[in-house]
Design an enzyme around this catalytic site. Structure first.
Site, mmCIF file in Angstrom:
data_model
loop_
_atom_site.group_PDB
_atom_site.id
_atom_site.type_symbol
_atom_site.label_atom_id
_atom_site.label_comp_id
_atom_site.label_asym_id
_atom_site.label_seq_id
_atom_site.Cartn_x
_atom_site.Cartn_y
_atom_site.Cartn_z
ATOM 1 N N HIS A 17 0.837 -1.207 0.000
ATOM 2 C CA HIS A 17 0.000 0.000 0.000
ATOM 3 C C HIS A 17 0.872 1.257 0.000
ATOM 4 O O HIS A 17 0.688 2.155 -0.833
ATOM 5 C CB HIS A 17 -0.915 -0.026 1.227
ATOM 6 C CG HIS A 17 -1.785 1.176 1.356
ATOM 7 N ND1 HIS A 17 -3.040 1.240 0.811
ATOM 8 C CD2 HIS A 17 -1.581 2.362 1.976
ATOM 9 C CE1 HIS A 17 -3.575 2.422 1.093
ATOM 10 N NE2 HIS A 17 -2.702 3.118 1.794
ATOM 11 N N GLU A 18 1.802 1.306 0.932
ATOM 12 C CA GLU A 18 2.665 2.485 1.040
ATOM 13 C C GLU A 18 3.591 2.609 -0.170
ATOM 14 O O GLU A 18 3.895 3.708 -0.605
ATOM 15 C CB GLU A 18 3.480 2.445 2.339
ATOM 16 C CG GLU A 18 2.642 2.485 3.601
ATOM 17 C CD GLU A 18 1.705 3.671 3.706
ATOM 18 O OE1 GLU A 18 1.980 4.731 3.107
ATOM 19 O OE2 GLU A 18 0.682 3.544 4.396
ATOM 20 N N HIS A 21 1.802 4.522 -2.911
ATOM 21 C CA HIS A 21 1.889 5.975 -2.725
ATOM 22 C C HIS A 21 3.283 6.478 -3.090
ATOM 23 O O HIS A 21 3.439 7.472 -3.788
ATOM 24 C CB HIS A 21 1.613 6.358 -1.269
ATOM 25 C CG HIS A 21 0.221 6.118 -0.793
ATOM 26 N ND1 HIS A 21 -0.891 6.632 -1.422
ATOM 27 C CD2 HIS A 21 -0.240 5.420 0.270
ATOM 28 C CE1 HIS A 21 -1.977 6.262 -0.758
ATOM 29 N NE2 HIS A 21 -1.607 5.519 0.264
#
Length: 124
Positions: A17-18, A21
């Site tokens: 997820h990170e 980003h």
């Protein structure tokens, strides 16, 4: 053992997820100050060219700290100075990466374990 595997699986989910980003922010020219997996005190840190990479003690989340997340920080490489479409793409990249990871995990499970198809062989 289930607890350890659960923490590992959640850690991979947070990492993916990170990373979503992080990679889209970098592609859009935003300076990433810190890429962190976990919360709480730092266990490990490594300073990259522009980014501090860190692993923290509690495996319950993560963060990507970008330069210019507030209006106070402006200039080249600032998140705040990007167009609304670029901001949306950076923010949406995390959940999109979760979907991609889910598809990949299911694909790997099917490759290694196969799949079963339910076939009705007889009706009584």
């Amino acid at each position: 053992m289930y607890l350890v595997l659960s923490i590992f699986a959640f850690g991979l989910l947070v990492l993916g997820h990170e990373f979503g980003h992080f990679i889209v922010a970098r592609l859009n020219g935003v300076t990433v100050e810190e890429f962190s997996v976990g919360m709480g005190p730092r266990i490990f840190k490594k300073q990259g060219k522009n980014t501090l990479y860190s692993l923290k003690a509690l495996p319950i989340g993560g963060s990507v700290k970008m330069y210019g997340e507030t209006a106070d920080e402006e200039g080249e490489g600032s998140f705040f100075s990007k167009s609304p479409l670029r901001k949306i793409s950076i923010i949406a990249a995390g959940p999109i990466m979760n979907i991609i990871m889910a598809v990949l995990v299911l694909f790997v499970i099917v490759i290694f374990n196969g799949y079963s198809s339910n076939v009705i062989s007889e009706v009584i």
